[in-house]
Design an enzyme around this catalytic site. Structure first.
Site, PDB file in Angstrom:
ATOM      1  N   CYS A 177      54.697  51.865  50.586  1.00 45.19           N
ATOM      2  CA  CYS A 177      53.680  50.701  50.471  1.00 45.19           C
ATOM      3  C   CYS A 177      54.071  49.286  51.135  1.00 45.19           C
ATOM      4  CB  CYS A 177      53.448  50.398  48.743  1.00 45.19           C
ATOM      5  SG  CYS A 177      52.760  48.795  48.354  1.00 45.19           S
ATOM      6  N   CYS A 189      54.990  46.419  48.050  1.00 43.27           N
ATOM      7  CA  CYS A 189      56.096  46.806  47.005  1.00 43.27           C
ATOM      8  C   CYS A 189      57.544  45.897  47.347  1.00 43.27           C
ATOM      9  CB  CYS A 189      56.544  48.269  46.766  1.00 43.27           C
ATOM     10  SG  CYS A 189      55.533  49.122  45.655  1.00 43.27           S
ATOM     11  N   ALA A 194      54.335  45.292  58.218  1.00 40.67           N
ATOM     12  CA  ALA A 194      53.382  45.697  59.680  1.00 40.67           C
ATOM     13  C   ALA A 194      54.527  44.855  60.743  1.00 40.67           C
ATOM     14  CB  ALA A 194      52.236  45.355  59.795  1.00 40.67           C
ATOM     15  N   ASN A 220      48.824  36.790  55.806  1.00 39.33           N
ATOM     16  CA  ASN A 220      48.043  38.350  56.161  1.00 39.33           C
ATOM     17  C   ASN A 220      48.590  38.810  57.505  1.00 39.33           C
ATOM     18  OD1 ASN A 220      46.354  40.417  56.897  1.00 39.33           O
ATOM     19  ND2 ASN A 220      44.853  39.880  55.173  1.00 39.33           N
ATOM     20  N   HIS A 243      53.708  48.889  41.376  1.00 39.55           N
ATOM     21  CA  HIS A 243      52.811  49.219  42.338  1.00 39.55           C
ATOM     22  C   HIS A 243      51.475  50.030  41.563  1.00 39.55           C
ATOM     23  CE1 HIS A 243      51.412  51.249  45.937  1.00 39.55           C
ATOM     24  NE2 HIS A 243      51.443  52.521  45.534  1.00 39.55           N
ATOM     25  N   ASN A 248      39.463  42.884  46.302  1.00 37.71           N
ATOM     26  CA  ASN A 248      38.611  44.124  46.410  1.00 37.71           C
ATOM     27  C   ASN A 248      39.498  45.139  45.545  1.00 37.71           C
ATOM     28  OD1 ASN A 248      36.916  43.258  47.960  1.00 37.71           O
ATOM     29  ND2 ASN A 248      38.253  43.543  49.811  1.00 37.71           N
ATOM     30  N   SER A 250      42.584  48.980  50.598  1.00 35.95           N
ATOM     31  CA  SER A 250      43.219  50.095  51.291  1.00 35.95           C
ATOM     32  C   SER A 250      44.586  50.391  50.815  1.00 35.95           C
ATOM     33  CB  SER A 250      43.452  49.798  52.582  1.00 35.95           C
ATOM     34  OG  SER A 250      44.090  48.793  52.891  1.00 35.95           O
ATOM     35  N   HIS A 271      48.348  48.744  45.339  1.00 33.26           N
ATOM     36  CA  HIS A 271      49.219  47.818  44.745  1.00 33.26           C
ATOM     37  C   HIS A 271      48.365  46.583  44.700  1.00 33.26           C
ATOM     38  CE1 HIS A 271      53.314  46.196  44.540  1.00 33.26           C
ATOM     39  NE2 HIS A 271      52.519  45.188  44.242  1.00 33.26           N
ATOM     40  N   HIS A 328      46.646  43.465  44.309  1.00 34.35           N
ATOM     41  CA  HIS A 328      46.868  42.246  45.283  1.00 34.35           C
ATOM     42  C   HIS A 328      45.419  41.783  45.301  1.00 34.35           C
ATOM     43  CE1 HIS A 328      45.458  45.344  48.100  1.00 34.35           C
ATOM     44  NE2 HIS A 328      45.155  44.093  48.820  1.00 34.35           N
ATOM     45  N   GLN A 358      43.325  38.629  48.056  1.00 31.60           N
ATOM     46  CA  GLN A 358      43.451  37.909  49.376  1.00 31.60           C
ATOM     47  C   GLN A 358      42.835  36.412  49.112  1.00 31.60           C
ATOM     48  OE1 GLN A 358      42.238  40.038  52.997  1.00 31.60           O
ATOM     49  NE2 GLN A 358      41.617  41.795  52.029  1.00 31.60           N
ATOM     50  N   HIS A 374      34.768  30.885  42.972  1.00 29.87           N
ATOM     51  CA  HIS A 374      33.973  29.839  43.484  1.00 29.87           C
ATOM     52  C   HIS A 374      34.576  28.432  42.845  1.00 29.87           C
ATOM     53  CE1 HIS A 374      30.749  32.238  45.412  1.00 29.87           C
ATOM     54  NE2 HIS A 374      31.677  32.581  45.984  1.00 29.87           N
ATOM     55  N   HIS A 408      34.003  29.015  38.904  1.00 26.48           N
ATOM     56  CA  HIS A 408      33.574  30.240  38.325  1.00 26.48           C
ATOM     57  C   HIS A 408      33.871  31.352  39.042  1.00 26.48           C
ATOM     58  CE1 HIS A 408      30.403  29.069  41.100  1.00 26.48           C
ATOM     59  NE2 HIS A 408      30.146  30.150  41.077  1.00 26.48           N
ATOM     60  N   HIS A 428      32.906  35.452  40.224  1.00 25.10           N
ATOM     61  CA  HIS A 428      31.865  36.449  40.224  1.00 25.10           C
ATOM     62  C   HIS A 428      32.772  37.729  40.241  1.00 25.10           C
ATOM     63  CE1 HIS A 428      28.598  33.896  41.764  1.00 25.10           C
ATOM     64  NE2 HIS A 428      29.647  33.110  42.054  1.00 25.10           N
ATOM     65  N   VAL A 466      21.714  49.195  50.104  1.00 26.58           N
ATOM     66  CA  VAL A 466      21.409  49.890  51.460  1.00 26.58           C
ATOM     67  C   VAL A 466      19.991  49.365  51.926  1.00 26.58           C
ATOM     68  CG1 VAL A 466      23.060  51.736  51.561  1.00 26.58           C
ATOM     69  CG2 VAL A 466      20.782  52.303  50.056  1.00 26.58           C
TER      70      VAL A 466
HETATM   71  O1  LIG Z   1      15.568  55.935  46.387  1.00 29.62           O
HETATM   72  P1  LIG Z   1      16.996  56.273  46.796  1.00 29.62           P
HETATM   73  O2  LIG Z   1      17.280  56.995  48.180  1.00 29.62           O
HETATM   74  O3  LIG Z   1      17.486  57.587  45.583  1.00 29.62           O
HETATM   75  O4  LIG Z   1      17.980  55.416  46.644  1.00 29.62           O
HETATM   76  C1  LIG Z   1      18.628  54.714  47.714  1.00 29.62           C
HETATM   77  O5  LIG Z   1      18.118  53.756  48.243  1.00 29.62           O
HETATM   78  C2  LIG Z   1      17.500  52.359  47.513  1.00 29.62           C
HETATM   79  C3  LIG Z   1      16.866  51.447  48.221  1.00 29.62           C
HETATM   80  O6  LIG Z   1      17.637  50.834  49.378  1.00 29.62           O
HETATM   81  C4  LIG Z   1      18.750  51.906  46.615  1.00 29.62           C
HETATM   82  O7  LIG Z   1      18.408  50.904  45.764  1.00 29.62           O
HETATM   83  C5  LIG Z   1      19.651  52.789  46.031  1.00 29.62           C
HETATM   84  O8  LIG Z   1      20.684  52.428  45.496  1.00 29.62           O
HETATM   85  C6  LIG Z   1      19.995  54.146  47.140  1.00 29.62           C
HETATM   86  O9  LIG Z   1      20.708  55.010  46.439  1.00 29.62           O
HETATM   87  O1  LIG Z   2      41.671  43.279  54.394  1.00 24.38           O
HETATM   88  P1  LIG Z   2      41.359  44.449  53.924  1.00 24.38           P
HETATM   89  O2  LIG Z   2      41.483  44.698  52.515  1.00 24.38           O
HETATM   90  O3  LIG Z   2      41.796  45.341  54.774  1.00 24.38           O
HETATM   91  O4  LIG Z   2      39.669  44.536  54.161  1.00 24.38           O
HETATM   92  C1  LIG Z   2      38.843  44.807  53.284  1.00 24.38           C
HETATM   93  O5  LIG Z   2      38.379  43.340  52.882  1.00 24.38           O
HETATM   94  C2  LIG Z   2      37.651  42.566  53.886  1.00 24.38           C
HETATM   95  C3  LIG Z   2      37.269  41.371  53.364  1.00 24.38           C
HETATM   96  O6  LIG Z   2      36.218  41.446  52.315  1.00 24.38           O
HETATM   97  C4  LIG Z   2      36.456  43.220  54.705  1.00 24.38           C
HETATM   98  O7  LIG Z   2      36.061  42.662  55.621  1.00 24.38           O
HETATM   99  C5  LIG Z   2      36.877  44.859  54.830  1.00 24.38           C
HETATM  100  O8  LIG Z   2      35.845  45.611  55.329  1.00 24.38           O
HETATM  101  C6  LIG Z   2      37.526  45.531  53.732  1.00 24.38           C
HETATM  102  O9  LIG Z   2      38.028  46.709  54.030  1.00 24.38           O
END
Ligand SMILES: O=P(O)(O)O[C@H]1O[C@H](CO)[C@@H](O)[C@H](O)[C@H]1O
Ligand SMILES: O=P(O)(O)O[C@H]1O[C@H](CO)[C@@H](O)[C@H](O)[C@H]1O
Lengths: 314, 314
Positions: free
Chosen positions: B51, B54, B60, B76, B122, B162, B170, B173, B175, B177, B246, B262, B264, B280
C-alpha cells in the site's frame, strides 16, 4: 485549439448547459488499482425464455408479449411516473409557515413510462443492427413523441437507453425507455435557457452554430449505427453507455428559438473495456472532471472503423 | 409532509442548488436483475507492504512515507490540478472568430491536489475510528483550508472522500483528497448564488434556517463518527459513499452572506449491500431521480445504532 491542452489542466465551457468542466488530460496516465468490471462478452441466445422482453414471453404483470418482428412498445410495469396518483396534500402555500415551506418545496408530477424493444433478437445491440432496423426504432420514438402533444399532463418526453450492466441496465435485450412528464426536467430547462439567451443575442440557433464547427453528418439512422459501432470497436467489446434524445417540449408552445433535436451519449469507459471513469467525490461535490480532452476523444472515434469488429464472425 | 409522499411520484426542490429532483418512492419495490457488487468484507491487514499510503512504504515517485501515528498529508502524485503549467495560447479573444470562440470557451485553471491519510491503520474506516482520532483529521482539514488563504492562485478548497471501490476508490487505506483550485467550482457557484439570493430576501442564512427544521447536533467529530457508523450498520457492511465539505471560498472576499460550513454525503446503496442505485439514463439526461423519500432515508438512519456492528468483534 492549442496542442498544450492535451497535456495540462484547464476548464471547458459547455454552452448548452451554461456550465464549466474541469479537464485534466494527464490524469489518464495514472496507474489504476481500483474496481475492474467483468467483460460481458459471454454468448447469449437469440431468444431467452426467462427474458421479459423477448417475443411470446410473459411479463411481471402476467401479460404476454406479442410475436413482434421489429419494435415492441409497452407501458413500464414499474413506472417512475404515473398519472393517477391522489391529489397530494402539499402545504407549500400554508400561510403560517411561509418561509419554511419555501425551503422544503414539493410539487406533484404526473407522467408515464414506456419501454421500447428495439428488436425481437435478445442478443443484438444497436451497434450491430442495420440502418433499416434502426429506422423502425426512430419511427417508434417519433410516434410516442407526436402522440404526447395531445396528452395534457405531458410536457416533456425523455427517451433514453442504458446499455450494459455497468450503466444500470438489468436486461441485455436491446431496449430503451421513455419517461414523459408534466414538468420540464432540470437538464432540459438549462438547455432551453441557454438556447434562448443565445438566440436573443445572435438571432441564430446555438446548436446550429456548434454543428458548423463539427463535421457535417448524414441521416439519423446512419449516425446512430455509426457511433455505436465505433464505440464497440474502441475496445472490441459491447460498449456500455447512456444515450438520450433532447427535443422540443410537447407543451404546445413555440420552441423554434430554444430547441433543436440532438442526442447525448454518456460513455463510462476510458482506459479499457473493464475500467470505468467514476463520477464521484470531486465530480459530485464540485464540478464534472474529464481525464481526456474532447478533441482527443473525438480523434479516437474518428480512427475507429465503421465496420463492426464482430461482423466477420456473424 | 403528507404521508402519501412515501407512495407516489412527486418532485422535491433543493434550495441549496436551486434545482428539482424527481422522487419515485414506489420504484424501490421493483425486482432487480442487474449488476450485483461483490462484498468487500474480506479480512485486510493493519499494515500492507504493497500500500502506497501505509507508514514507512514508498510511493509512486519513490518518496518514503514517514512512520506517522495519526494523519499524514502529502502532494498527490497524480494531481488533477497543478500550478506550473505553461500559459496556454487560448484564442477566446480572437477578434476574427468572436462568436465561435464564445461557444468553445477554454479557461486556464491552476491549483493543487493533496492526499490526507486518516490513520496509519490500513484496515480501519472513519466509521470505526474514535472521536479523538477524527479530531486529528478535522485539524488536518482546517490547516490546509487556512493555509490556502495566502496562496494567490487558490480560491476554493474542495475536501472529499471516496469510500469503497464502488465509489471509485482505488485503495482501502482510509484517506481523503483535497483539490484546491483557482476557479470556484460549479456546485459551489450554485450554492453561493442560492445563499446570496436567500440572504437578500430574508436577511438570514438559508442553511441556518434549514438546520432549524432538522434535529440539533453535537460537534463535528461526533457527527461524522455517528453518521458513518450508522451507514455501516444499515446493511452491516463497510458502507461506501462520497463525502465532501463545502465552506467559504478562500478568495479573501466577504462570505458571511453566502457560505456556511456543511458536509454532503452521497451514498450509492439503497436496496442492499450489493445493489447500487445507478445514476444513469434519466438522471444524466433529464433530472436526478430518487427511489425513496428523504424522510424515509432519514428514518432508516435514525433507527440505526450509534454503536458499530463490528465493535463487539474487535
Ligand atoms: O428502469 P431500470 O432500467 O430498472 O433502471 C435504470 O434506469 C433508471 C433511469 O435512468 C435509473 O433510475 C435506475 O437507477 C437504473 O437502474
Ligand atoms: O484520485 P482517484 O482516487 O484515483 O480517483 C477517483 O476520484 C476522482 C475525484 O472524484 C475521480 O475523478 C476518479 O474518477 C475516481 O476514480
Amino acid at each position: 485549439m492549442n496542442v498544450e491542452l492535451d497535456n495540462y489542466p484547464h476548464r471547458r465551457f459547455n454552452p448548452l448547459t451554461n456550465s464549466w468542466i474541469l479537464c485534466s488530460p494527464h490524469r489518464a496516465k495514472r496507474p489504476w488499482q481500483g474496481q475492474q468490471e467483468t467483460l460481458e462478452d459471454k454468448v447469449i441466445p437469440e431468444h431467452d425464455s426467462q427474458c421479459y422482453l423477448c417475443p411470446r414471453n410473459s411479463r411481471a404483470n402476467g401479460n404476454l408479449n406479442p410475436n413482434y418482428s421489429n419494435t415492441f412498445v409497452f407501458d413500464n410495469d414499474y413506472a417512475a411516473l404515473i398519472n393517477n396518483q391522489p391529489k397530494l396534500l402539499i402545504d407549500n402555500d400554508d400561510e403560517s409557515n411561509k418561509s419554511l415551506s419555501s425551503l422544503l418545496k414539493v410539487e406533484i408530477v404526473r407522467g408515464e413510462c414506456k419501454v421500447i424493444c428495439f428488436s425481437p433478437k435478445h442478443n443484438i445491440t444497436i451497434a450491430e443492427m442495420t440502418e433499416e432496423d434502426i429506422i423502425h426504432v426512430i419511427q417508434a420514438w417519433t410516434k410516442i413523441y407526436q402522440n404526447s402533444f395531445s396528452i395534457p399532463f405531458i410536457n416533456y418526453v425523455q427517451i433514453f437507453e442504458n446499455k450494459g450492466s455497468i450503466m444500470g441496465c438489468s436486461n441485455p435485450h436491446p431496449h430503451c425507455q421513455v419517461w414523459s412528464s408534466e414538468s420540464i426536467p432540470e437538464e432540459i430547462s438549462k438547455e432551453l435557457k441557454s438556447m434562448t439567451k443565445y438566440y436573443e443575442k445572435n438571432n441564430s440557433c446555438l446548436l446550429y452554430e456548434l454543428e458548423k464547427v463539427e463535421n457535417g453528418q448524414k441521416d439519423l439512422s446512419n449516425i446512430i449505427r455509426n457511433i455505436t459501432c465505433r464505440y464497440d470497436n474502441i475496445f472490441q467489446c459491447s460498449f456500455p453507455y447512456s444515450m438520450g434524445i433532447h427535443q422540443a417540449p410537447v407543451d404546445n408552445m413555440n420552441h423554434s428559438h430554444d430547441s433543436h433535436l440532438h442526442l447525448h451519449f454518456y460513455p463510462p469507459l476510458l482506459r479499457s473495456a473493464t475500467v470505468k471513469k467514476f463520477l464521484v467525490g470531486y465530480e459530485l461535490l464540485a464540478e464534472p472532471q474529464r481525464d481526456i480532452t474532447p478533441e482527443y476523444a473525438a480523434s479516437i472515434l474518428q480512427k475507429c472503423s465503421e465496420i463492426h469488429y464482430k461482423s466477420n464472425i456473424h
